[in-house]
Scaffold this motif. Structure first.
Motif, mmCIF file in Angstrom:
data_model
loop_
_atom_site.group_PDB
_atom_site.id
_atom_site.type_symbol
_atom_site.label_atom_id
_atom_site.label_comp_id
_atom_site.label_asym_id
_atom_site.label_seq_id
_atom_site.Cartn_x
_atom_site.Cartn_y
_atom_site.Cartn_z
ATOM 1 N N CYS A 99 0.847 -1.192 0.000
ATOM 2 C CA CYS A 99 0.000 0.000 0.000
ATOM 3 C C CYS A 99 0.884 1.244 0.000
ATOM 4 C CB CYS A 99 -0.891 -0.019 1.240
ATOM 5 S SG CYS A 99 -1.831 1.502 1.445
ATOM 6 N N CYS A 102 0.082 3.395 3.510
ATOM 7 C CA CYS A 102 0.508 2.992 4.870
ATOM 8 C C CYS A 102 1.604 1.931 4.858
ATOM 9 C CB CYS A 102 -0.687 2.531 5.696
ATOM 10 S SG CYS A 102 -1.255 0.871 5.304
ATOM 11 N N CYS A 117 -5.723 -2.713 0.533
ATOM 12 C CA CYS A 117 -4.915 -2.681 1.752
ATOM 13 C C CYS A 117 -5.765 -3.138 2.938
ATOM 14 C CB CYS A 117 -4.387 -1.269 1.993
ATOM 15 S SG CYS A 117 -3.482 -1.160 3.548
ATOM 16 N N CYS A 120 -5.564 0.060 5.867
ATOM 17 C CA CYS A 120 -6.233 1.362 5.711
ATOM 18 C C CYS A 120 -7.358 1.327 4.675
ATOM 19 C CB CYS A 120 -5.213 2.451 5.365
ATOM 20 S SG CYS A 120 -4.597 2.360 3.677
HETATM 21 ZN ZN LIG Z 1 -2.807 0.986 3.535
#
Ligand SMILES: [Zn+2]
Length: 263
Positions: A99, A102, A117, A120
């Protein structure tokens, strides 16, 4: 059919003179395991899958890994077009595993060709980088340039990536100006071509000369000049839309000569 890639190379059956995409047998039965797999839909009644293979994969008996550019004109057209789509997805799969927001390892999406992801929730879609490609005409001649990226002495039309916030026409004007010093007008859409080396979509245009003198930087572009249809330099092969633009120009000039008028 299994469109299985190891790096940039496609697994094809070389049992017959014409290379074929492996079908009917699951890849696992051939002793090949995948890193990831995406369902592409059907071609006729055949289900098609894009498969990302580990780089140490050895080809099964009577099969080989071959580059997609070299396979142009050898695979049937349907298979080739699906292979182009598969390579675009596999190139993205290889370079977008985490991702970007994050840093978590992103999981394959349950229903779309995408990753999601788990931390998040960001959805990551296959990346496509749009680029324009343009043939500029002046008094029956075409503007062709020799890029330092070309290994051999090859001349082609002007191309460049679209920047954020630009319209395609603005990219055409900027790239031609930056690379050759020439101003353009009458920018017209010609066609497009997915170009998965690694993730471009080429959007082709024709344009006319509006002013300026040829000036190249000598680094990115080594030379540029106006060429008439009967005195073309070494140009790209049939696979690319660059060549389709040049072929269109040549055909148009031939018609103009036959019609007895000059443009
Ligand atoms: Zn993420």
């Amino acid at each position: 059919m299994w469109f299985a890639f190891r790096g940039q190379k496609l697994l094809v059956s070389t049992e017959r003179p014409i290379p074929e995409i492996p079908s009917s047998v699951a890849l696992e039965e051939l002793g090949v395991s995948s890193l990831s797999e995406y369902y592409l839909g059907t071609s006729g009644n055949t289900h098609c899958h894009a498969v990302h293979l580990p780089k140490e994969t050895e080809p099964p008996v009577n099969m080989n890994f071959l580059g997609l550019r070299g396979l142009f004109g050898h695979l049937n057209e349907d298979s080739y077009n699906i292979a182009v789509r598969a390579l675009g997805i596999i190139n993205w799969d290889r370079t977008h595993r985490f991702c970007g927001q994050c840093g978590s390892l992103a999981e394959k999406h349950s229903s779309m060709i995408a990753r999601q992801c788990p931390t998040c929730g960001l959805t990551l879609f296959p990346r496509i980088s749009p680029a324009v490609i343009v043939l500029v005409e002046r008094n029956g001649k075409a503007l062709l340039a020799r890029s330092s990226r070309f290994q051999e002495e090859l001349y082609s039309v002007i191309a460049g990536f679209v920047e954020p916030g630009e319209t395609l026409e603005e990219t055409v004007r900027r790239e031609v100006k930056e690379e050759t010093g020439i101003d353009t007008k009458n920018i017209r859409y010609f066609g497009s071509q997915p170009w998965p080396f690694p993730d471009s979509l080429m959007i082709a245009f024709t344009a006319r000369y509006a002013g300026g003198e040829i000036k190249v930087d000598g680094e990115e572009i080594l030379n540029a000049a106006w060429f008439s249809a009967d005195q073309l330099p070494n140009i790209p092969g049939k696979i690319s839309i660059a060549r389709a633009l040049i072929d269109w120009f040549v055909l148009k000039q031939a018609k103009t000569v036959r019609g007895g008028k000059k443009v």
